[in-house]
Write an enzyme that holds these catalytic residues in place. Sequence first.
Site, mmCIF file in Angstrom:
data_model
loop_
_atom_site.group_PDB
_atom_site.id
_atom_site.type_symbol
_atom_site.label_atom_id
_atom_site.label_comp_id
_atom_site.label_asym_id
_atom_site.label_seq_id
_atom_site.Cartn_x
_atom_site.Cartn_y
_atom_site.Cartn_z
ATOM 1 N N GLU A 260 0.945 -1.063 -0.041
ATOM 2 C CA GLU A 260 0.055 -0.061 -0.088
ATOM 3 C C GLU A 260 0.985 1.146 -0.061
ATOM 4 O O GLU A 260 1.968 1.081 0.431
ATOM 5 C CB GLU A 260 -0.779 0.006 1.230
ATOM 6 C CG GLU A 260 -1.762 -1.320 1.228
ATOM 7 C CD GLU A 260 -2.859 -0.998 2.483
ATOM 8 O OE1 GLU A 260 -2.904 0.079 2.938
ATOM 9 O OE2 GLU A 260 -3.404 -1.864 2.761
ATOM 10 N N LYS A 262 2.424 4.442 1.493
ATOM 11 C CA LYS A 262 2.636 4.974 2.853
ATOM 12 C C LYS A 262 2.444 6.302 2.853
ATOM 13 O O LYS A 262 3.309 7.164 2.557
ATOM 14 C CB LYS A 262 4.052 4.509 3.575
ATOM 15 C CG LYS A 262 4.101 4.848 4.846
ATOM 16 C CD LYS A 262 5.477 4.239 5.454
ATOM 17 C CE LYS A 262 5.483 4.729 7.146
ATOM 18 N NZ LYS A 262 5.178 6.098 7.568
ATOM 19 N N GLU A 312 -5.017 7.463 6.930
ATOM 20 C CA GLU A 312 -4.021 8.405 7.174
ATOM 21 C C GLU A 312 -4.441 9.930 6.598
ATOM 22 O O GLU A 312 -5.346 9.781 5.277
ATOM 23 C CB GLU A 312 -2.894 8.018 6.374
ATOM 24 C CG GLU A 312 -1.606 9.024 6.589
ATOM 25 C CD GLU A 312 -0.759 8.700 7.742
ATOM 26 O OE1 GLU A 312 -1.323 7.538 8.548
ATOM 27 O OE2 GLU A 312 0.391 9.082 8.083
ATOM 28 N N PHE A 352 -7.162 2.426 5.507
ATOM 29 C CA PHE A 352 -6.507 1.419 5.222
ATOM 30 C C PHE A 352 -7.076 0.165 5.891
ATOM 31 O O PHE A 352 -6.490 -1.024 5.979
ATOM 32 C CB PHE A 352 -4.952 1.593 5.205
ATOM 33 C CG PHE A 352 -4.431 2.097 6.325
ATOM 34 C CD1 PHE A 352 -4.504 1.376 7.604
ATOM 35 C CD2 PHE A 352 -3.965 3.473 6.479
ATOM 36 C CE1 PHE A 352 -4.187 2.163 8.738
ATOM 37 C CE2 PHE A 352 -3.667 4.163 7.562
ATOM 38 C CZ PHE A 352 -3.427 3.354 8.574
ATOM 39 N N ARG A 429 3.855 -4.057 17.668
ATOM 40 C CA ARG A 429 4.645 -3.594 16.492
ATOM 41 C C ARG A 429 5.250 -4.860 16.026
ATOM 42 O O ARG A 429 6.318 -5.450 16.530
ATOM 43 C CB ARG A 429 5.598 -2.786 16.956
ATOM 44 C CG ARG A 429 6.558 -2.103 15.709
ATOM 45 C CD ARG A 429 7.817 -1.326 16.272
ATOM 46 N NE ARG A 429 7.558 0.039 16.679
ATOM 47 C CZ ARG A 429 7.015 1.196 16.134
ATOM 48 N NH1 ARG A 429 6.944 1.086 14.822
ATOM 49 N NH2 ARG A 429 6.670 2.188 16.687
#
Length: 594
Positions: A260, A262, A312, A352, A429
């Site tokens: 995707e 960023k 975003e 997303f 993460r």
Amino acid sequence: MKYSILSDIFKKLDSTTKRLEMIEILIELFNKTPIENFRHVIYLTSGKIGADYKNLDFGFADKMVIKVIAKAVGKPVKQISDLYKQIGDLGEVAELLIKETGQQHLGAFFQTTTSKQKNSLTIEDVWNNLHKIVNTEGKGSASKKTNILLGMFSEASPNEAKYITRTVLTQLRLGVKDLTIIEALSRKFGDGKEARVKIERAYNVTSDIGEVGEVLARNGMEGIEKITIQVGRPIRMMAAQRMASIEEILEKLGGECALEFKYDGERVQGHILNDDVSLYSRNLNEISSMYPDVEKALKNSLKSKDIIVEGEITAWDPVDEKLKPFQILMSRKRKYGINEAVQSIPVKVFLFDILYIDGESLLEKSYPQRRKILESNILDNDIIVLSSRKIVSSPVLFEEYFENAIENGCEGIMAKDTRDETQYQAGNRGFLWIKHKFDYSESFADSYDFIVVGGFYGKGRRKGTLGTLLMAAFNAEEERFETVCKLGSGFTDEDLAKVTEDLMKLKVEQRPKDVISKMTPDVWIQPTKVYEIQGADLSTSPIHTCALDEIKKDTGIAIRFPRFIRFRDDKNPDQATTTSEIINAYKNQRTKNR
Ligand code: AMP
């Protein structure tokens, strides 16, 4: 429950830096806490009176507290300020003076308002008063806040006064992080590791350590397993790992992955329930007031009215139809003139992910399943769009898409694992998402998010400002900050003015307990602010403490030739680059250079 029980525990916590000892002390506290006080005790131990995302602010500055202490002990303000300079902690100043002088004259001052005795403060008293302080706004609020604090001092023992002072100054500094509390809770209510995984899940879904503690106290592990998503309560966001080599990314993700764009903007989690929309930033602050256009667009461009999505927010040029840099978007960060900013800085939101829809949590669904649901829920509109995406299985197609992303004004790409076991890992993460940015492909320039822990005063033209900063990485295992470089270049004059203004508010007189440093800067800074920096490379260093002893004895890892890139007000210190990322980057660099 008496507040003295809690403040005695604070004193014990204060005297240790060892995580295991802290956990033992916390378990002792939980054993003494009645069910109805669990929530209060947990928040207060973290120096808060509510979940982080509620943005509760006591609004006390040093000067105001100095005046209150002066009044409480009947001494001149100057004397308190001088003592503060000497000792460096207003909590200790309050403790010392109340011990020395008592609050006899305050007895007279409060005769009509309270008949309570010293040492009679309960947790509820402190809790209610702190809430009153937060809720006191508008004209005359400073003197009202001051009187509430004076009232608490009139009943407080010296030790209690110390911790009340530190709490209202948001400088409790016990070094107790949410993860330490989770560890203590899992030992108290479960069997350790297995319980911790479940409690962590509940914490990641609620972003509310007080709520988690209360549910455990009331309903045990059974209650914890029932905790689920609630619209309007942010979910701790999933984060990405980094990798420099395209081949390695593909291999890690099983030979095929989704790429995707960023986008270089601000992460947003949008919660929609009928007409109510709340927007949360990466560090779970409510940012709805800054983006009324996004609020409205989200409400109108999703099929469901009961939904949580992520994307975003990016500045957008509607004439040329292209993305604009992150810095432009940051000019939206203002309290006033939002309506003008909406006109002058248009935005787009690239969605997303989707975490919840119509009463059903989607966290357990795989990424391809979530993406499908997201795609089928967006209505045609100008602002809300899907992130650009392509499935690739060869380095050539990967590289091609990456270049396409850069040409379109993105930072790089996000490579996402498309296999079945790809749940949304809230608060984690992991390697299900791997970021690959432009600078990673240039071996000489990698970028990191570090925390400011200290400052050195500038010389010459920079006199009076903080010209060089001591930066640290976050050691997630030990929950502490380890120095990694001194940062003095890359700042514009405007940046430096903001640096000094922001940081001097966070100045503390002593090295914070969770900062590990061999150096002593001119000023210590409470580890709060995250800055993005770029460095030439990583080298071992005898003066820095990041990854100390990991590569070589008495030696850490440092970033060479760091340059400031930008402020990362959207990140919390625990979302900064971690020590283990630095160790990996150092090792990778060594392999590459061989
Ligand atoms: P970083 O801040 O460098 O750790 O990179 C992770 C961030 O990239 C996320 O928190 C998002 O704000 C941002 N981002 C931009 N585009 C995407 C995308 N397509 N998928 C996931 N995250 C994205």
